[in-house]
Design an enzyme around this catalytic site. Structure first.
Site, short mmCIF file in Angstrom:
data_model
loop_
_atom_site.label_atom_id
_atom_site.label_comp_id
_atom_site.label_asym_id
_atom_site.label_seq_id
_atom_site.Cartn_x
_atom_site.Cartn_y
_atom_site.Cartn_z
N TRP A 323 0.90 -1.17 0.08
CA TRP A 323 -0.10 0.03 -0.11
C TRP A 323 0.89 1.21 -0.11
O TRP A 323 0.49 2.29 -0.52
CB TRP A 323 -0.80 -0.07 1.29
CG TRP A 323 -1.60 1.16 1.51
CD1 TRP A 323 -2.97 1.47 1.01
CD2 TRP A 323 -1.52 2.27 2.13
NE1 TRP A 323 -3.55 2.68 1.32
CE2 TRP A 323 -2.54 3.32 2.21
CE3 TRP A 323 -0.45 2.84 3.12
CZ2 TRP A 323 -2.40 4.47 2.68
CZ3 TRP A 323 -0.42 4.03 3.56
CH2 TRP A 323 -1.38 4.68 3.21
N HIS A 324 2.09 1.25 0.50
CA HIS A 324 2.91 2.41 0.63
C HIS A 324 3.53 2.71 -0.44
O HIS A 324 3.81 3.89 -0.76
CB HIS A 324 3.87 2.06 1.86
CG HIS A 324 3.59 2.23 3.29
ND1 HIS A 324 2.68 1.46 3.94
CD2 HIS A 324 3.37 3.41 4.09
CE1 HIS A 324 2.56 1.87 5.31
NE2 HIS A 324 2.90 3.21 5.31
N GLY A 325 3.66 1.98 -1.26
CA GLY A 325 4.32 2.18 -2.64
C GLY A 325 4.79 1.03 -3.60
O GLY A 325 4.75 -0.11 -3.22
#
Lengths: 467, 371
Positions: A323-325
């Site tokens: 989700w972060h990257g």
């Protein structure tokens, strides 16, 4: 418009004055929505259509779902809505990541891929508002929330500008009732909002932005720097990401307070966590609670065997990392935290673990484990992460940081530690109420003056804006 | 119970209002007090170049006799070492020493303030060389907004307020007066840090005069020509000068400060030499003949009223020594100073010394214009 820019200050002053000058609830909601749309369009005017489309899908799906009684059509609508949201997220955020991974795999299997990538602009805040729309439709499905009939209220739930681009991720049952209430102008909320805003500004503009000059060169070229510089850069990054993100969250909370709304707290002295589970109850609380409620628990949570629980933890954290990257280093970071959480789950519940004497050791160990995770989070590749970890645990001679930089990192870390200790040991809300008004005014002024004097001229973007 | 809660909420709201008011009050007070400190005691925080001039002056063992006052043009036009050597060659051991007190953005408004401060510090020059230029004295007060940020204090507020209302730049004055701690934060932090470091490195600075070298025998070779991208900017800048001088009239805050300075020098019997600095030929072409005539007429009136002298050097530096339309290279400073010292300064100094000793103090010797 960054929260730390003069342009945003002018924008907010205008929004604030008109908002409280308008009579009644609906004009104010409409004004806030227009302001939020303008705020989002200041980043990219066209991508506002994407967020409006995404919100519309869930709005109509939820209304239809609530009118249905049978489970399978409701489930179908839920699936369609979530697929649309995740599909948009996957396309805009991950298409090149998946293509690159597929090409790499094809190359590894001996094929000759013709590499084609899409030029895709990453819509600001897409990860955040996607999770909010998913939590809304899931809550409606499980009848934890009623579907919103008023499109104005629903649009503002998604697009309320203080939390639009980097959270906190708000739950429908926490925020929608606030939109339905009539808000009265309240000086107490205004001064509380100013406290949060100035504090967040101080953390971000004065402390976090200054650490960039230490962190960026080391992570850009880790092989050039020695172990001492690498340790300082890793510690500096640990401080930077906390100060940057918690600073942003504090500013968002402050802005919302000044408009009469309450956003959830997102951080709670995370570096005082005594174990990794405790860390995730204190770090990015809105995300970790979202992952727990909408991913970990639906997967089975802790209800099955310990191994099943560990599997669920690992999957949840891998997805949290992704989700972060769009990079395997983020996945590795998530996986590392998943393994740590699983390890914590499997550890025997010895009594001495909870003793006060062992707590400092536990806090330090947890902090070091988190720092190792930050190496993967920040490094540009696995190679760089490997070099940094090698420099951390094997003495290596290389370029050192300057004396001024060492002092700066030391002072900021000391401020961070002091802030954590005070935050954990003192009931700040009670102290604030007991403090004379003139002292509070002087403290707020002092904080603002420190920001004005010490903030570097070039305001850096918030780290979490890239997610 | 309900009434108690209502009272508590009302008390909290009132408390919140008082906190906000205290915060605003303290903030305004801090800015005003900080601004006063910067105006009167911490010059380096507001105008570092001005502070640098005073420090360099106080680091001299003997006070300089000739002081140059002007803008960044004057900063780059003069090489005091070459001037001093030239004066020594023509006037002997009793030759005067020069000191360049020019600062960036330093028009006659700044020159008047610096001269005031120099006199206040106990230095009394025997000759002031002051930069004048048609553009700086034009109506419109084009430089006042910069002064509002750095130089002007509350005494100048009424005059600056009117000037900036007229040219639509009043926010500069508002920021300069109400947000000085934010505007000058870089200078404040740098100076505070250097003072802090200096506490740990004790040792007083030495006081000395710069040595007088041998006079330069030849002109330095011209530097590389102006690059094309800079030349484009030069041409645009000269076009702006042309537009600026349409309906030219010397009527501005800078004019009033110039006359105040000349009047003060006249009262204190400090001779003043007004110098129009050299500019690129493109710049000279941008100034119309009419504007030049009006400017020359105004200068003539000043010389008659205040007994000052005037020297036009606008075409005395070849174009190749410029790095833009009006700033000289260091080689240009040597070229100009080599000629200025023997052709203008030395004869003027002799005349002034002769006028001091002779009984006829009414005459105003002319100043050579060419070299």
């Amino acid at each position: 418009m960054l929260f730390t820019s003069a342009k945003f200050l002018g924008f907010f002053c205008l929004v604030f004055l008109v908002y409280w000058g308008l009579p009644g609830k609906r004009p104010r909601l409409l004004w806030l929505l227009l302001a939020s749309i303008f705020f989002y369009m200041s980043w990219n005017p066209w991508l506002v259509t994407l967020i409006l489309f995404s919100a519309s899908v869930d709005y109509f799906a939820a209304m239809k779902m609530e009118s249905l009684e049978r489970t399978w059509p409701r489930r179908l609508l839920l699936f369609a809505s979530i697929s649309t949201n995740l599909g948009l997220l996957a396309f805009f955020k991950y298409v090149n990541f998946f293509l690159d991974s597929a090409y790499a795999l094809q190359g590894w299997l001996g094929g000759e891929p013709s590499r084609r990538f899409f030029e895709v602009v990453l819509p600001l805040g897409i990860s955040f508002y996607t999770f909010e729309t998913i939590s809304y439709i899931v809550d409606v499905f499980h009848r934890r929330s009623r579907a919103v009939r008023d499109p104005l209220e629903y649009a503002l739930y998604i697009m309320f500008f203080p939390h639009l681009v980097a959270g906190p991720i708000v739950r429908p049952r926490d925020f929608l009732p606030q939109l339905r209430r009539q808000h009265r102008f309240n000086w107490d909320r205004i001064q509380l909002g100013l406290q949060f805003f100035f504090l967040g500004l101080f953390k971000k503009a004065v402390l976090a932005d200054r650490l960039v000059s230490v962190v960026d060169p080391v992570f850009a070229n880790p092989s050039a720097f020695g172990s001492g510089a690498t340790w300082l850069a890793v510690l500096a990054y640990s401080a930077q990401i906390y100060l940057d993100f918690s600073g942003y969250s504090d500013m968002a909370v402050g802005l919302a307070h000044m408009l009469g709304y309450r956003l959830p707290r997102n951080f709670n002295m995370p570096y005082l966590a005594a174990n990794i589970a405790d860390f995730w109850r204190r770090w990015h609380i809105s995300l970790s609670s979202w992952l727990r409620d909408y991913l970990f628990i639906p997967l089975g949570g802790s209800r099955g065997s310990r191994w099943r629980t560990c599997r669920n933890l690992l999957v949840t954290m891998l997805i949290g990392g992704l989700w972060h990257g769009a990079s395997w280093t983020f996945v590795a970071w998530g996986g590392l935290h998943g393994l740590l959480l699983a390890g914590h789950k499997l550890m025997p519940n010895w009594k001495w673990r909870a003793s006060r004497a062992i707590r400092p050791v536990a806090v330090l160990t947890t902090f070091l484990a988190v720092c190792v995770g930050w190496v993967f989070f920040r490094a540009q590749s696995f190679g760089d992460a490997g070099i940094i970890l090698h420099h951390l645990f094997h003495p290596v001679v290389g370029t050192a940081l300057s004396v001024a930089q060492i002092w700066m990192v030391g002072v900021i870390l000391a401020v961070l530690v002091l802030g954590h200790i005070v935050g954990a040991g003192v009931n700040l809300a009670r102290r604030e109420r007991a403090m004379p008004e003139v002292v509070m005014g002087a403290l707020l002024t002092g904080l603002l003056l420190l920001v004005l004097l010490l903030a570097p001229g070039d305001g850096k973007a918030f780290i979490y804006f890239q997610f | 119970m309900q009434a108690t809660k209502r009272h508590a909420r009302r008390d909290n709201r009132r408390r919140g209002l008082r906190i906000v008011l205290w915060t605003m009050g303290f903030f305004l007070l801090a800015q005003l007090v900080g601004g006063l400190v910067l105006d009167h005691w911490w010059v380096r925080g507001r105008y570092p170049w001005q502070a640098e001039v005073y420090e360099q002056l106080q680091a001299r063992a003997t006070p300089p006799e000739i002081i140059f006052l002007g803008s960044s043009r004057f900063c780059g036009d003069w090489n005091c070492s070459v001037l001093d050597a030239g004066l020594r060659q023509h006037l002997g051991k009793m030759s005067p020493r020069t000191f360049n007190a020019a600062v960036p953005w330093g028009d006659t408004t700044v020159a008047e303030r610096i001269l005031d401060d120099v006199l206040h510090l106990g230095y009394r020059p025997k000759l002031v060389v002051l930069e004048v230029n048609p553009v700086n004295l034009a109506s419109g007060d084009d430089w006042v907004h910069g002064h509002a940020l750095r130089l002007l204090d509350w005494r100048d507020f009424p005059e600056a307020f009117m000037a900036l209302i007229r040219n639509g730049r009043i926010m500069f004055l508002v920021r300069g007066r109400l947000l000085p701690l934010y505007l000058h934060r870089d200078e404040i932090c740098q100076d505070a840090l250097s003072k802090l470091v200096a506490l740990f490195h004790s040792g007083r600075g030495s006081v000395s005069d710069p040595p007088i070298g041998s006079p330069a025998l030849t002109d330095p070779p011209p530097p590389p020509p102006i690059p094309p991208d800079i030349m484009t900017m030069v041409k645009e800048s000269c076009q702006m000068v042309s537009r600026r001088l349409v309906n030219y009239q010397p009527h501005s805050m800078a004019v009033r400060r110039l006359e105040r300075l000349l009047d003060r020098c006249h009262t204190l019997e400090i001779p003043v030499l007004l110098v129009q600095p050299p500019v690129h030929s493109l710049y000279r072409q941008a100034v119309s003949a009419q504007a030049n005539a009006i400017f020359a007429d105004y200068i003539q009136r000043l010389t008659e009223r205040y007994g000052c002298r005037y020297c036009d050097l606008s075409d005395h530096l070849p174009d190749e020594y410029f790095r833009d339309e009006h700033h000289a290279h260091p080689e240009g400073a040597i070229y100009l100073s080599r000629r200025f010292a023997p052709a203008v300064l030395a004869p003027l100094w002799r005349d002034l010394q002769h006028a001091d000793t002779s009984s006829d103090k009414g005459s105003t010797p002319g100043v050579p214009h060419s070299f």
